[in-house]
Enzyme design. Structure first.
Site, PDB file in Angstrom:
ATOM      1  N   LYS A  41      28.056  42.556  70.810  1.00  0.00           N
ATOM      2  CA  LYS A  41      28.742  42.420  72.077  1.00  0.00           C
ATOM      3  C   LYS A  41      28.836  43.765  72.788  1.00  0.00           C
ATOM      4  O   LYS A  41      29.036  43.836  73.991  1.00  0.00           O
ATOM      5  CB  LYS A  41      30.177  41.900  71.836  1.00  0.00           C
ATOM      6  CG  LYS A  41      30.242  40.603  71.097  1.00  0.00           C
ATOM      7  CD  LYS A  41      31.688  40.336  70.656  1.00  0.00           C
ATOM      8  CE  LYS A  41      31.733  39.116  69.787  1.00  0.00           C
ATOM      9  NZ  LYS A  41      32.971  39.056  69.000  1.00  0.00           N
ATOM     10  N   GLY A  42      28.717  44.833  72.006  1.00  0.00           N
ATOM     11  CA  GLY A  42      28.993  46.183  72.517  1.00  0.00           C
ATOM     12  C   GLY A  42      28.193  46.586  73.742  1.00  0.00           C
ATOM     13  O   GLY A  42      28.676  47.340  74.576  1.00  0.00           O
ATOM     14  N   ASP A 101      24.327  55.092  65.774  1.00  0.00           N
ATOM     15  CA  ASP A 101      25.093  55.849  64.787  1.00  0.00           C
ATOM     16  C   ASP A 101      24.118  56.250  63.678  1.00  0.00           C
ATOM     17  O   ASP A 101      23.370  57.207  63.813  1.00  0.00           O
ATOM     18  CB  ASP A 101      26.221  54.919  64.321  1.00  0.00           C
ATOM     19  CG  ASP A 101      27.231  55.568  63.422  1.00  0.00           C
ATOM     20  OD1 ASP A 101      27.485  56.766  63.588  1.00  0.00           O
ATOM     21  OD2 ASP A 101      27.790  54.873  62.546  1.00  0.00           O
ATOM     22  N   LYS A 129      25.058  59.394  68.537  1.00  0.00           N
ATOM     23  CA  LYS A 129      25.684  60.343  67.607  1.00  0.00           C
ATOM     24  C   LYS A 129      24.577  60.874  66.708  1.00  0.00           C
ATOM     25  O   LYS A 129      24.419  60.393  65.579  1.00  0.00           O
ATOM     26  CB  LYS A 129      26.705  59.628  66.721  1.00  0.00           C
ATOM     27  CG  LYS A 129      27.987  59.192  67.380  1.00  0.00           C
ATOM     28  CD  LYS A 129      28.900  58.654  66.273  1.00  0.00           C
ATOM     29  CE  LYS A 129      29.966  57.743  66.766  1.00  0.00           C
ATOM     30  NZ  LYS A 129      30.702  57.070  65.683  1.00  0.00           N
ATOM     31  N   PHE A 150      34.850  58.342  66.088  1.00  0.00           N
ATOM     32  CA  PHE A 150      34.823  56.910  66.326  1.00  0.00           C
ATOM     33  C   PHE A 150      35.341  56.627  67.730  1.00  0.00           C
ATOM     34  O   PHE A 150      36.479  56.919  68.050  1.00  0.00           O
ATOM     35  CB  PHE A 150      35.641  56.154  65.284  1.00  0.00           C
ATOM     36  CG  PHE A 150      35.328  54.691  65.299  1.00  0.00           C
ATOM     37  CD1 PHE A 150      34.220  54.212  64.610  1.00  0.00           C
ATOM     38  CD2 PHE A 150      36.098  53.808  66.027  1.00  0.00           C
ATOM     39  CE1 PHE A 150      33.893  52.861  64.651  1.00  0.00           C
ATOM     40  CE2 PHE A 150      35.784  52.456  66.070  1.00  0.00           C
ATOM     41  CZ  PHE A 150      34.675  51.992  65.379  1.00  0.00           C
ATOM     42  N   ASP A 157      34.323  48.491  70.275  1.00  0.00           N
ATOM     43  CA  ASP A 157      35.619  48.046  69.770  1.00  0.00           C
ATOM     44  C   ASP A 157      36.064  48.803  68.523  1.00  0.00           C
ATOM     45  O   ASP A 157      35.269  49.423  67.821  1.00  0.00           O
ATOM     46  CB  ASP A 157      35.551  46.558  69.411  1.00  0.00           C
ATOM     47  CG  ASP A 157      34.758  46.321  68.126  1.00  0.00           C
ATOM     48  OD1 ASP A 157      33.571  46.717  68.086  1.00  0.00           O
ATOM     49  OD2 ASP A 157      35.323  45.779  67.161  1.00  0.00           O
ATOM     50  N   ARG A 163      37.518  46.841  73.826  1.00  0.00           N
ATOM     51  CA  ARG A 163      36.208  46.688  74.485  1.00  0.00           C
ATOM     52  C   ARG A 163      36.328  46.779  76.002  1.00  0.00           C
ATOM     53  O   ARG A 163      35.408  47.190  76.699  1.00  0.00           O
ATOM     54  CB  ARG A 163      35.603  45.321  74.150  1.00  0.00           C
ATOM     55  CG  ARG A 163      35.102  45.181  72.733  1.00  0.00           C
ATOM     56  CD  ARG A 163      34.229  43.935  72.615  1.00  0.00           C
ATOM     57  NE  ARG A 163      34.049  43.501  71.239  1.00  0.00           N
ATOM     58  CZ  ARG A 163      33.139  43.994  70.404  1.00  0.00           C
ATOM     59  NH1 ARG A 163      32.329  44.951  70.794  1.00  0.00           N
ATOM     60  NH2 ARG A 163      33.038  43.543  69.173  1.00  0.00           N
TER      61      ARG A 163
END
Ligand code: IMP
Ligand code: MG
Length: 175
Positions: A41-42, A101, A129, A150, A157, A163
């Site tokens: 969903k990000g 990540d 990152k 983070f 989220d 979000r």
């Protein structure tokens, strides 16, 4: 201590950068149609905003993946929870991600998508990152390189919260 979110990248900074990325993508794909793939969903807020800043023809599709892992680190073995609706055959595909990540999820995902014979495939991420990278993935468009913290907001989220924040922030005060 109460959980709070410290702003890392403001709404204005994010908007400005997305506009720049949209312009670059429009130039790079001039004369073509770009097929944007959102990794849910990000990636959803980023892809929608990015699409609005692209001046060439755009089509969009959505997929959702979950990676088997121990909870905190992705294993890189990706399960497709929701697949794309359309074929990639002959399309100029741009995969749009929220953040890279370790790179494990994308490494696996790009491998799956490449087998569907797109004409071309590139990768665009809002956040990167690089310090955390375990698998080597080539990122063609990066919004911002960020330190190993983070982050939440703009689609990202923490336990399904935050979000909807219109900026990128770092959660503080987490036990
Ligand atoms: P990777 O396989 O380690 O590259 O995992 C990437 C996925 O982990 C991203 O698509 C996010 O869903 C999630 N993720 C990684 N870092 C963060 C973060 O700082 N905040 C929120 N989600 C993150
Ligand atoms: Mg993601």
């Amino acid at each position: 201590m109460a959980e709070t979110v410290k702003v890392l990248l403001s709404e204005e900074e994010v908007a400005k950068r997305i506009e720049e990325l949209g312009r670059r993508i429009s130039e790079d794909y001039a004369g073509k149609q770009v097929h944007l793939i959102c990794v849910l969903k990000g990636g959803v807020f980023f892809m929608c905003e990015l699409a609005k800043k692209i001046s060439i023809p755009v089509s969009m599709d959505f997929m959702s993946v979950s990676s088997y892992g121990d909870g905190t680190a992705s294993s890189g073995v990706v399960k497709i929870a929701k697949d794309l609706d359309e074929t990639l055959e002959g399309k100029d595909v741009l995969v749009v991600e929220d953040i890279i990540d370790s790179g494990r999820t994308l490494y696996y995902l790009l491998d799956i998508l490449a087998k569907r014979h797109p004409n071309s495939m590139k990768l665009c991420t809002l956040l990167d990152k690089p310090e955390r990278r375990v698998r080597d993935v080539t990122v063609d468009y990066v919004g911002f390189e960020i330190p190993d913290e983070f982050v939440v907001g703009y689609g990202l989220d923490y336990a399904q919260k935050y979000r909807n924040l219109p900026y990128i922030g770092v959660v503080e005060g987490v036990e």
